[in-house]
Design an enzyme around this catalytic site. Sequence first.
Site, PDB file in Angstrom:
ATOM      1  CG  HIS A 161      29.168  58.601  81.070  1.00 26.38           C
ATOM      2  ND1 HIS A 161      27.864  58.289  80.739  1.00 26.38           N
ATOM      3  CD2 HIS A 161      29.767  57.422  81.374  1.00 26.38           C
ATOM      4  CE1 HIS A 161      27.684  56.988  80.832  1.00 26.38           C
ATOM      5  NE2 HIS A 161      28.822  56.427  81.229  1.00 26.38           N
TER       6      HIS A 161
ATOM      7  CB  CYS B 242      30.427  54.353  83.276  1.00 23.66           C
ATOM      8  SG  CYS B 242      31.785  54.141  82.101  1.00 23.66           S
TER       9      CYS B 242
END
Length: 197
Positions: free
Chosen positions: A152, A168
């Site tokens: 992301h 992440c």
Amino acid sequence: MRIERSRQPVQIAKRWRAVLAATIIMSAALIPATASAQDFFSFLWDGGSRSVIGFSPKYEPRQIIVSFGDKKLYWIHTRGEAISYPIAVPREQSRWQGVTSVSNKQVNPSWTPTPTMLAENPRLPRWVPGGHPMNPMGVRALYLGASAYRIHGTDAPWTIGTAVSKGCIRMYNEDVLDLYPRVPVGTKVTVTWQRFS
């Protein structure tokens, strides 16, 4: 003997604060009214630094290789060539590796901290809407399998190139905007500590 302190350093500091404030105000005036905080930080840090590189021809095109060792994400777009994007990688206690796939894609994803994140920092908001300038997910997200991990964007571009995430893979917003349309749902993603550069 009486020693008097010079007021000159204080006056210089005040002048520099005034110059800095004026610079920030003038810089903000150059950004369109519809711009977000991310746009302003991008202006300051000039985020996004992808490049096309040679890559081992043993890897099939149309897959993602994430190298935590290189702190790079590689999109293999043709045999023997990849687009290299700088990333932020997980901190030591959040490290992982494996093969998965893109299970979902989202424009301006909302963000909900995990219970572990809330235990570490109870002051975190319980939810941040998509498109908010302080959303840690940035402007795009690629969901990885059934896990809580994502590739992301970020609201903290200065963290790219460091080991700070909770698992992440963070990218500059400019770079995730470039990657997002290239990657269909179902794309193979290999996450490794192997170095390629």
